[in-house]
Design a protein around this motif. Structure first.
Motif, mmCIF file in Angstrom:
data_model
loop_
_atom_site.group_PDB
_atom_site.id
_atom_site.type_symbol
_atom_site.label_atom_id
_atom_site.label_comp_id
_atom_site.label_asym_id
_atom_site.label_seq_id
_atom_site.Cartn_x
_atom_site.Cartn_y
_atom_site.Cartn_z
ATOM 1 N N LYS A 48 0.841 -1.191 0.000
ATOM 2 C CA LYS A 48 0.000 0.000 0.000
ATOM 3 C C LYS A 48 0.882 1.250 0.000
ATOM 4 O O LYS A 48 1.854 1.343 0.747
ATOM 5 C CB LYS A 48 -0.899 -0.013 1.241
ATOM 6 C CG LYS A 48 -1.920 1.067 1.270
ATOM 7 C CD LYS A 48 -2.815 0.905 2.493
ATOM 8 C CE LYS A 48 -3.787 2.057 2.589
ATOM 9 N NZ LYS A 48 -4.662 1.943 3.744
ATOM 10 N N GLU A 64 -5.342 -0.155 -2.131
ATOM 11 C CA GLU A 64 -5.693 -1.439 -1.507
ATOM 12 C C GLU A 64 -5.044 -2.572 -2.289
ATOM 13 O O GLU A 64 -4.897 -2.479 -3.500
ATOM 14 C CB GLU A 64 -7.210 -1.668 -1.545
ATOM 15 C CG GLU A 64 -8.037 -0.726 -0.721
ATOM 16 C CD GLU A 64 -9.530 -1.009 -0.879
ATOM 17 O OE1 GLU A 64 -9.889 -2.188 -1.097
ATOM 18 O OE2 GLU A 64 -10.308 -0.067 -0.795
ATOM 19 N N HIS A 66 -5.197 -6.858 -2.913
ATOM 20 C CA HIS A 66 -5.891 -8.127 -2.751
ATOM 21 C C HIS A 66 -4.988 -9.203 -3.334
ATOM 22 O O HIS A 66 -3.886 -8.899 -3.802
ATOM 23 C CB HIS A 66 -7.252 -8.093 -3.442
ATOM 24 C CG HIS A 66 -8.119 -6.969 -2.960
ATOM 25 N ND1 HIS A 66 -8.728 -6.974 -1.729
ATOM 26 C CD2 HIS A 66 -8.449 -5.784 -3.528
ATOM 27 C CE1 HIS A 66 -9.409 -5.848 -1.563
ATOM 28 N NE2 HIS A 66 -9.251 -5.098 -2.651
ATOM 29 N N LEU A 70 -5.598 -5.137 -7.376
ATOM 30 C CA LEU A 70 -5.308 -4.015 -6.494
ATOM 31 C C LEU A 70 -6.149 -2.825 -6.920
ATOM 32 O O LEU A 70 -6.624 -2.749 -8.039
ATOM 33 C CB LEU A 70 -3.814 -3.677 -6.487
ATOM 34 C CG LEU A 70 -3.119 -3.349 -7.809
ATOM 35 C CD1 LEU A 70 -3.174 -1.861 -8.106
ATOM 36 C CD2 LEU A 70 -1.678 -3.783 -7.718
ATOM 37 N N ARG A 79 -10.316 6.102 -8.715
ATOM 38 C CA ARG A 79 -9.791 4.800 -8.314
ATOM 39 C C ARG A 79 -10.064 3.778 -9.405
ATOM 40 O O ARG A 79 -11.154 3.740 -9.967
ATOM 41 C CB ARG A 79 -10.411 4.351 -6.993
ATOM 42 C CG ARG A 79 -9.976 5.228 -5.853
ATOM 43 C CD ARG A 79 -10.563 4.799 -4.552
ATOM 44 N NE ARG A 79 -10.014 5.650 -3.491
ATOM 45 C CZ ARG A 79 -9.931 5.273 -2.243
ATOM 46 N NH1 ARG A 79 -10.360 4.087 -1.881
ATOM 47 N NH2 ARG A 79 -9.427 6.087 -1.339
ATOM 48 N N LYS A 81 -9.625 -0.452 -10.374
ATOM 49 C CA LYS A 81 -9.322 -1.806 -9.925
ATOM 50 C C LYS A 81 -8.614 -2.495 -11.093
ATOM 51 O O LYS A 81 -9.160 -2.590 -12.184
ATOM 52 C CB LYS A 81 -10.600 -2.556 -9.570
ATOM 53 C CG LYS A 81 -10.352 -3.962 -9.067
ATOM 54 C CD LYS A 81 -11.660 -4.628 -8.663
ATOM 55 C CE LYS A 81 -11.392 -5.996 -8.069
ATOM 56 N NZ LYS A 81 -12.642 -6.635 -7.619
#
Length: 97
Positions: A48, A64, A66, A70, A79, A81
């Motif tokens: 992060k 974030e 995962h 991310l 933002r 993904k």
């Protein structure tokens, strides 16, 4: 392919082919495998707050993380993904202007 000459070993006729394969391995395959290993290590060590660039040329900062994806923040607090595979490098090696 020519027939081996009298007294010439069959191995000697394949020696040029073997040398080409060895040279191809050391100059093409091995360096590519090394680059892939370094890129995988880089992607596994993302955290992060890291600044990154995607394969599409999008610059952003990780918000974030995962397992396989991310969330990154880009200009204007948007933002996105993205998949971790789309990350190609961090921004620490880019010269500041």
């Amino acid at each position: 392919m020519t027939q081996p000459q009298e007294g010439q070993s069959p191995l000697m006729s394949f020696l040029p082919l073997i040398l080409i394969v060895v040279v191809f391995y050391f100059f093409m395959i091995r360096p590519q495998m090394k680059r892939q290993k370094e890129l995988k290590k880089f992607r596994d060590e993302l955290k992060k707050g890291d600044k990154i660039v995607t394969t599409g040329g999008i610059y952003g900062k990780i918000i974030e993380l995962h397992e396989t994806t991310l969330i990154m923040e880009v200009e204007g607090q948007s933002r996105l993904k993205i998949d971790k595979v789309a990350v190609i490098k961090d921004m620490s090696d880019v010269a500041q202007k």
